[in-house]
Design an enzyme around this catalytic site. Structure first.
Site, PDB file in Angstrom:
ATOM      1  N   TYR A  27      -3.084  -1.309  10.748  1.00 30.43           N
ATOM      2  CA  TYR A  27      -3.204  -1.859   9.390  1.00 30.43           C
ATOM      3  C   TYR A  27      -2.022  -1.416   8.541  1.00 30.43           C
ATOM      4  O   TYR A  27      -1.350  -2.228   7.886  1.00 30.43           O
ATOM      5  CB  TYR A  27      -4.512  -1.415   8.724  1.00 30.43           C
ATOM      6  CG  TYR A  27      -4.454  -1.550   7.222  1.00 30.43           C
ATOM      7  CD1 TYR A  27      -4.509  -2.809   6.625  1.00 30.43           C
ATOM      8  CD2 TYR A  27      -4.291  -0.436   6.402  1.00 30.43           C
ATOM      9  CE1 TYR A  27      -4.408  -2.951   5.253  1.00 30.43           C
ATOM     10  CE2 TYR A  27      -4.195  -0.572   5.034  1.00 30.43           C
ATOM     11  CZ  TYR A  27      -4.255  -1.827   4.461  1.00 30.43           C
ATOM     12  OH  TYR A  27      -4.151  -1.956   3.095  1.00 30.43           O
ATOM     13  N   SER A  68       0.826  -1.206   0.000  1.00 31.76           N
ATOM     14  CA  SER A  68       0.000   0.000   0.000  1.00 31.76           C
ATOM     15  C   SER A  68       0.858   1.252   0.000  1.00 31.76           C
ATOM     16  O   SER A  68       1.951   1.280   0.575  1.00 31.76           O
ATOM     17  CB  SER A  68      -0.889  -0.005   1.248  1.00 31.76           C
ATOM     18  OG  SER A  68      -1.532   1.228   1.433  1.00 31.76           O
ATOM     19  N   LYS A  81       1.483  -3.560   6.725  1.00 33.22           N
ATOM     20  CA  LYS A  81       2.040  -3.499   5.369  1.00 33.22           C
ATOM     21  C   LYS A  81       3.534  -3.188   5.412  1.00 33.22           C
ATOM     22  O   LYS A  81       4.337  -3.783   4.691  1.00 33.22           O
ATOM     23  CB  LYS A  81       1.299  -2.457   4.525  1.00 33.22           C
ATOM     24  CG  LYS A  81      -0.149  -2.806   4.220  1.00 33.22           C
ATOM     25  CD  LYS A  81      -0.267  -4.104   3.442  1.00 33.22           C
ATOM     26  CE  LYS A  81      -1.695  -4.406   3.055  1.00 33.22           C
ATOM     27  NZ  LYS A  81      -1.841  -5.722   2.387  1.00 33.22           N
TER      28      LYS A  81
END
Length: 340
Positions: A149, A124, A153
């Site tokens: 979150y 991301s 990544k």
């Protein structure tokens, strides 16, 4: 016809990638546990491509079951790994849920295939935070994540890079997405958020069709052309095709090293208010929106430099904001008549 495993293959980006892999001549195996997707997507994929891909319902956090799966599927030539929890707000409230799921699933997949693997990882642009320079290149520093979150990544990329450093047979491409939107041209698959959408486009389409109230534009005093935040929106079909290009780069042994990173975007920034205008123009629907305060954690503006993807992957985004808006709207209308 090489066989590709797509984890999380019934999700938003995963389902579109399954279709594009099939179109490129691959055989696909899907693994999912429907944690944030719907089993009906398998039928929708079949309606698009004419066959139902092999599917195994599996929790990738179950190490023994993943190893058993790999032992039965020794002909898998590559993995595209989407399977992960992805709601930013929920990750703040339940960080351990996100760290357990997103790391265990990745580690189990690598271990099960004995690190002898071509792997494309779903990363991301959140790893960049608010970049110091725009457009942001792959060489930009990775900044402290705004959420658990986002941190999954960042750490997953570190896990992959460090494992590649000691496992030359593990070949990885991490794809850093900007903002995937839109839906397949058939309107049979698209974004299917659970509960109230956290992303702009599904909230817009649900508001337009009457499922939600007015849209809130979070902030109109940013240093942008109209004061609203800027993002790099990319059509999900373009994004799916980039995953095919990444797998092909690994198969053809064109990678410069066994760990590479690529930005996936259009290379153009679009403000929230421009998105609202584009939706109204593309669909003929009028949107009801209000201006609210800035939202904590939101980046002011970000868009990607996609030169590296164009030159090394041979991939560029082809679909514009109007196609993104019209396809998302067609999907929303399909869902109204065919609720999941």
């Amino acid at each position: 016809m090489n066989k590709i495993l797509v984890t999380g293959g019934t999700g938003f980006i995963g389902s579109h990638t399954v279709v594009e892999l099939h179109n490129a001549g691959y055989e696909v195996v899907i693994v999912d546990n429907f944690a944030n997707s719907n089993p009906k997507i398998l039928d929708q994929i079949e309606s698009i491509i004419g066959i139902k891909p092999e599917f195994v319902e599996l929790d990738l956090c179950d190490e023994a079951k993943v190893a058993e799966f790999a032992a039965k599927h020794t002909d898998i030539a590559g993995v595209i790994h989407f399977a992960a929890y992805k709601a930013v707000g929920e990750s703040v409230q339940q960080p351990l849920k996100y760290y357990r799921n997103n790391f265990y699933s990745l580690i189990n997949v690598i271990n099960a295939f004995n690190s002898n693997l071509n792997l494309v990882f779903s990363s991301s642009c959140t790893v960049y935070g608010q970049p110091d320079v725009l457009p942001v290149t792959e060489a930009a520093p990775v900044k402290k994540a705004e959420s658990p979150y986002g941190n999954t990544k960042q750490i997953a990329e570190e896990i992959l890079q460090e494992t590649c450093a000691v496992s030359p047979d593990l070949k990885v491409i991490s794809l850093r997405y900007f903002n995937p939107v839109g839906a397949h041209e058939t309107a049979l698959i698209g974004e299917l958020p659970i509960g109230v959408p956290q992303n702009l486009i599904p909230f817009i389409t649900q508001s337009a069709i009457g499922k939600r109230g007015p849209i809130t534009v979070y902030g109109n005093d940013y240093d942008t052309k109209d004061g609203s935040a800027v993002r790099d929106y990319i059509h999900v079909v373009d994004l799916a095709k980039a995953h095919v290009a990444a797998i092909q780069r690994l198969e053809q042994q064109k990678a410069e090293s066994n760990y590479e990173v690529f930005n996936l975007g259009t290379g153009r920034g679009t403000t929230v208010l421009e998105v609202i205008g584009a939706f109204e123009q593309a669909t003929g629907e009028q949107l009801n929106y209000t201006i609210g305060a800035r939202r904590e954690g939101d980046v002011e503006k970000v868009w990607g430099d996609v030169t590296k993807s164009a030159t090394a992957l041979g991939w560029t985004a082809e679909l514009g904001i109007n196609e993104m808006m019209s396809s998302a709207w067609n999907w929303e209308k399909y869902l109204k008549d065919n609720p999941f």
